[in-house]
Design an enzyme around this catalytic site. Structure first.
Site, PDB file in Angstrom:
ATOM      1  N   VAL A  23       3.340   8.294   4.511  1.00  0.00           N
ATOM      2  CA  VAL A  23       2.474   9.274   5.160  1.00  0.00           C
ATOM      3  C   VAL A  23       2.236   8.839   6.603  1.00  0.00           C
ATOM      4  O   VAL A  23       2.000   7.660   6.867  1.00  0.00           O
ATOM      5  CB  VAL A  23       1.130   9.409   4.412  1.00  0.00           C
ATOM      6  CG1 VAL A  23       0.304  10.556   4.987  1.00  0.00           C
ATOM      7  CG2 VAL A  23       1.371   9.630   2.919  1.00  0.00           C
ATOM      8  N   TYR A  74      -0.672  -4.996  -2.982  1.00  0.00           N
ATOM      9  CA  TYR A  74      -0.890  -3.551  -2.887  1.00  0.00           C
ATOM     10  C   TYR A  74      -0.214  -2.834  -4.056  1.00  0.00           C
ATOM     11  O   TYR A  74      -0.812  -1.971  -4.714  1.00  0.00           O
ATOM     12  CB  TYR A  74      -0.345  -3.035  -1.561  1.00  0.00           C
ATOM     13  CG  TYR A  74      -0.498  -1.545  -1.358  1.00  0.00           C
ATOM     14  CD1 TYR A  74      -1.721  -0.988  -1.026  1.00  0.00           C
ATOM     15  CD2 TYR A  74       0.599  -0.684  -1.499  1.00  0.00           C
ATOM     16  CE1 TYR A  74      -1.866   0.389  -0.842  1.00  0.00           C
ATOM     17  CE2 TYR A  74       0.467   0.681  -1.311  1.00  0.00           C
ATOM     18  CZ  TYR A  74      -0.764   1.208  -0.981  1.00  0.00           C
ATOM     19  OH  TYR A  74      -0.897   2.565  -0.803  1.00  0.00           O
TER      20      TYR A  74
END
Length: 261
Positions: free
Chosen positions: A190, A157
Site C-alpha cells: 500500500v 511483523y
C-alpha cells in the site's frame, strides 16, 4: 434511530485507517476516529471530512496497546454516537529487521500493538454488542500478505500478522452463536508511510537506492499498480455490510494479485 449505524476505526488519523473511516461514513456509518494523542490534529481533519459527508464523527485518543484505552474508546463511541455496530481494528506498526537481530523489546512492542490490540478490540466490541442488545455485530481486523506468507526481514511483523489470522478464526467460532462475524483484511503493498519505511530499511540491507525495492515489489503485482488505501477500504466496507452477514473467520487478500490463497 433504529437504522443508525456506528463504527470505530483505530489508527484512523491517516493512511488506511483514514480511508476506512471515510468509506464507512459514505456507507452510512457515524464514526469514532481513534488514534494516538499526538495524531489528534490529523484525526480531527478526518472528523471534518466525515462531517462534510453528512455523518457524525469525533476523535477519541487511544493507545491500542493498552486494554483499558481500547475499552474506553468503544464506550465513548457508543455513548457519543448512540450505538455500536462495527469495529475496524486497523492500528499497527511494521518492523524491519533480520530475525537474528530481533530483540525482546522489539517483540514486546510489535505484539502489544499488532496482536494484543486485536484481542482487546474483539473483547471490547463483544462486550458492547451484548450491553446494547445487538442482534449482530461486525469485528474486522488488520492482517497482511505477511500473515499469509512470511517475508524476510519482516519476521516479527509476519508473526504478528499470522497471529491476527488465528485470532480472527478463533473469535469467529466463539462469537458465531451471537451472530457476531469476525473477519480480516490482508493488504499487499500500500502506498503509505509504512512501505516507505520498508523500502528504506531494505535498501540498507541490500544496497538498492531509495525507491528501488518498492519498484521491484510493485512489478510483482499482477494488476500492475501499487495498492491504495481506498482499495483496502472497499474490502472493509464489504465486511461491515449486510452483504457479508454469512462470511466469518476469513482473511481476504487484497493485494492486486501477489499471493493466491
Amino acid at each position: 434511530m433504529s437504522d443508525q449505524k456506528v463504527a470505530l476505526v483505530t489508527g484512523a488519523g491517516q493512511g488506511i485507517g483514514r480511508s476506512i473511516a471515510l468509506q464507512l461514513a459514505k456507507d452510512g456509518f457515524d464514526v469514532a476516529v481513534a488514534d494516538l494523542d499526538f495524531q489528534q490534529e490529523k484525526a480531527e481533519a478526518v472528523v471534518k471530512e466525515i462531517e462534510a459527508l453528512g455523518r457524525k464523527a469525533f476523535f477519541v485518543a487511544a493507545d491500542v496497546s493498552k486494554r483499558d484505552q481500547v475499552f474506553a474508546a468503544v464506550d465513548a463511541a457508543a455513548e457519543k454516537l448512540g450505538s455500536f455496530d462495527v469495529i475496524a481494528n486497523n492500528a499497527g506498526i511494521a518492523q524491519i529487521k533480520p530475525l537474528s537481530d530481533v530483540t525482546t523489546e522489539d517483540l514486546e512492542k510489535i505484539f502489544n500493538i499488532n496482536v494484543f490490540s486485536i484481542v482487546y478490540g474483539i473483547q471490547a466490541a463483544e462486550k458492547k454488542f451484548a450491553e446494547l442488545g445487538k442482534e449482530k455485530g461486525k469485528i474486522i481486523n488488520a492482517s497482511s500478505i505477511a500473515g499469509i506468507k512470511g517475508f524476510p526481514i519482516l519476521g516479527a511483523y509476519s508473526a504478528s500478522k499470522f497471529a491476527v489470522r488465528g485470532l480472527t478464526q478463533v473469535a469467529a467460532q466463539e462469537l458465531a452463536p451471537r451472530n457476531i462475524t469476525v473477519n480480516a483484511w490482508a493488504p499487499g503493498i500500500v502506498g503509505t508511510g509504512m512501505w516507505d519505511l520498508i523500502d528504506e530499511e531494505l535498501g540498507k540491507l541490500n544496497g538498492k537506492a531509495k525507491g528501488e525495492n518498492l519498484k521491484d515489489n510493485v512489478e510483482s503485482i499482477a494488476l500492475g499498480r501499487i495498492e491504495t488505501p481506498e482499495d483496502v477500504a472497499g474490502v472493509v466496507s464489504f465486511f461491515a455490510s449486510d452483504k457479508a452477514d454469512y462470511v466469518t473467520g476469513q482473511t481476504l487478500l487484497v493485494d492486486g494479485g501477489m499471493l493466491y490463497n
